[in-house]
Design an enzyme around this catalytic site. Structure first.
Site, PDB file in Angstrom:
ATOM      1  N   LYS A 154     -12.973  -2.217 -10.962  1.00 22.46           N
ATOM      2  CA  LYS A 154     -13.898  -1.143 -11.340  1.00 22.46           C
ATOM      3  C   LYS A 154     -13.927  -0.927 -12.859  1.00 22.46           C
ATOM      4  CE  LYS A 154     -14.502   0.437  -6.935  1.00 22.46           C
ATOM      5  NZ  LYS A 154     -13.575  -0.283  -6.070  1.00 22.46           N
TER       6      LYS A 154
HETATM    7  C1  LIG Z   1     -13.825  -0.804  -4.828  1.00 22.62           C
HETATM    8  C2  LIG Z   1     -12.937  -1.857  -4.349  1.00 22.62           C
HETATM    9  C3  LIG Z   1     -13.360  -2.809  -3.414  1.00 22.62           C
HETATM   10  C4  LIG Z   1     -14.728  -2.764  -2.780  1.00 22.62           C
HETATM   11  O1  LIG Z   1     -15.749  -3.054  -3.719  1.00 22.62           O
HETATM   12  P1  LIG Z   1     -17.255  -2.677  -3.398  1.00 22.62           P
HETATM   13  O2  LIG Z   1     -18.001  -2.914  -4.653  1.00 22.62           O
HETATM   14  O3  LIG Z   1     -17.251  -1.231  -3.012  1.00 22.62           O
HETATM   15  O4  LIG Z   1     -17.698  -3.539  -2.277  1.00 22.62           O
HETATM   16  C5  LIG Z   1     -12.487  -3.825  -3.067  1.00 22.62           C
HETATM   17  N1  LIG Z   1     -11.241  -3.874  -3.578  1.00 22.62           N
HETATM   18  C6  LIG Z   1     -10.792  -2.970  -4.460  1.00 22.62           C
HETATM   19  C7  LIG Z   1      -9.409  -3.079  -4.969  1.00 22.62           C
HETATM   20  C8  LIG Z   1     -11.614  -1.937  -4.883  1.00 22.62           C
HETATM   21  O5  LIG Z   1     -11.168  -1.041  -5.761  1.00 22.62           O
END
Ligand SMILES: *Cc1c(COP(=O)(O)O)cnc(C)c1O
Length: 472
Positions: free
Chosen positions: A112
């Protein structure tokens, strides 16, 4: 670049407005009116650029004239300077034709950060230029919250309210959010699931009076700018493995469908991608859809991969819009029936089109734990539960082993130390800069799953509205 809503009724916007708006006013999500496309020669010319240089080139057509070329480059250099690895998104080889793309070297140890470190700076840049303030509200299943808070802390033009489902995030995830001591950061633990938190945020956006009153904005992956920033690492990996002269496949542990949609975006831009593999935990609405066309929401089950404990994947609407030939009315209709009945109507021919590119596989907690142990044994890499689901999904659903497969490592193993230790007997250590996380003081409040309560709470302490001074 113009952006249109997936539901066809909101005004077309330019980049700055899309950045600040988040969810479209008709309840839809913004997407580019036309995807910028690069011919093979243009892709070849991008080989060998640094991550930051490549990011500037990939994002330039999307941000258009909101930032000058140098402004964009400087902003991105600053955003990625805080990453712990020189390559920013390093590839590690797992076997003869499979790689792991590590996306966890940012400040909060999950992918993120790639988008949010950029988003926080974009907000600052645009708001300063306009002399405005915004109130950001986000729902998090764990990792978005800390990444958004880290990106927005102490930014004068921004107040940020992050909702997390009480007791459903890992302790590291919660502490990364609640130990940030900044006056513009507000953490709220909601009595409910992540989907409840996400519905509360949507509820705020669907109240136009409230929305204008506090100048509401979003950092969830409904915000287009996040998708834009995530396209870059797919391009980076593809180019490193021979694109555009060789196709690549990606396997992505998926929750809200934002990350894998960014890979789809890279493909729309002309990057040759053979297959996109979606990994799910027991909350497997997406993999049920890809297996059998069944898109029906069930109760959310807590798992050892909590960032994927999601049944309603917001960004899927962006793909649906394309599957429905970009017909906003049809998309709005499909989403309304999904809301009303819990099941998405979609013609078989359109579903088939999705399955030409996308495949899915789901894994129980037990299988995930075995996957963590198996990858450690086979490769020496210690991976987190989300990453394990991606790797397992790639092994399971890959069609053509001659196409290089990149599995996306979405979080650092130390973000989920209990699950990793239970699977392997090894307790992964936090990087030095976070080593005192367990000693830091936490700040958050608890709240019922109630939209009115949330609005009152936000009214009480945001700085964008003059609510406190207004007549009752
Ligand atoms: C947010 C997240 C996901 C999922 O990603 P999306 O974009 O919501 O599909 C998978 N793994 C981790 C560690 C995350 O923080």
């Amino acid at each position: 670049m113009r952006y249109i809503s997936t539901r066809g009724e909101a005004p077309e916007l330019g980049f700055e407005e899309v950045l600040l708006t988040g969810l479209a006013r008709d309840g839809g999500l913004y997407v580019p009116a036309d995807w910028p496309q690069l011919a093979p020669d243009a892709w070849r010319a991008l080989r060998g650029l640094s991550y930051v240089e490549l990011a500037a080139r990939v994002m330039a057509p999307f941000v258009d004239d909101a930032l000058g070329e140098d402004e964009l480059l400087n902003l991105l250099a600053d955003a990625y300077a805080g990453f712990d690895h020189d390559a920013v998104a390093p590839l590690k080889q797992l076997d003869a034709n499979a790689w792991l793309m590590e996306l966890f070297h940012g400040p909060t140890l999950a992918f993120k950060d790639f988008a949010l470190q950029v988003l926080g700076r974009l907000f600052d840049h645009v708001l300063r230029k306009r002399g405005e303030r915004i109130t950001i509200v986000g729902a998090t299943s764990g990792d978005t919250g800390s990444a958004a808070i880290e990106a927005c802390r102490d930014r004068d033009a921004v107040d940020i309210f992050i909702l997390h489902p009480k007791g459903r995030t890992s302790e590291v995830q919660r502490r990364q959010m609640t130990t940030v001591d900044a006056p513009n950061v507000h953490n709220i633990a909601v009595e409910g699931s992540f989907d409840d938190c996400q519905d509360l945020v949507k509820g705020l956006f669907n109240d136009p009076v409230f929305r204008d009153e506090v100048n509401l904005s979003a950092v969830n992956s409904i915000n287009w700018a996040r998708i834009m920033a995530q396209i870059v690492y797919y391009a980076h990996a593809g180019l490193a493995l021979g694109a555009p002269d060789r196709a690549v496949s990606f396997s992505v542990p998926t929750g809200n469908f934002g990350n894998v949609f960014a890979a789809y975006g890279a493909r729309q831009m002309g990057l040759p991608i053979e297959q996109l593999i979606v990994g799910s935990n027991e909350n497997d609405i997406l993999t049920r859809f890809l297996d059998a066309g069944d898109m029906s929401a069930q109760e959310v089950t807590p798992t050892i991969s909590p960032s994927m404990d999601i049944q309603v994947s917001s960004n899927f609407e962006r793909l649906l819009f394309d599957l429905l030939d970009r017909d906003g009315e049809a998309t709005a209709h499909a989403m309304r029936s999904f809301r009303a009945s819990g099941a998405l109507p979609l013609e078989e021919a359109r579903w088939r089109r999705a399955t030409e590119l996308f495949a899915g596989a789901r894994f129980s907690d037990q299988e995930t734990a075995a996957g963590i142990a198996g990858v450690l044994e086979a490769t020496g890499e210690l991976i987190d539960p989300h990453t394990a689901i991606g790797v397992l999904a790639g092994w399971t659903a890959r069609r053509d082993p001659s196409v290089p497969l990149v599995s996306v490592a979405t979080a650092h193993p130390a973000k989920f130390p209990d699950a990793v230790e239970a699977a392997t007997g090894i307790r992964p250590a936090l990087p030095a800069r976070l080593s005192d996380l367990y000693e830091r003081t936490e700040r958050y409040e608890e709240m019922r799953n109630n939209l009115g309560d949330l609005q009152e709470r936000i009214r009480a302490s945001n700085r964008a509205s003059n609510w406190k001074g207004a007549p009752a």
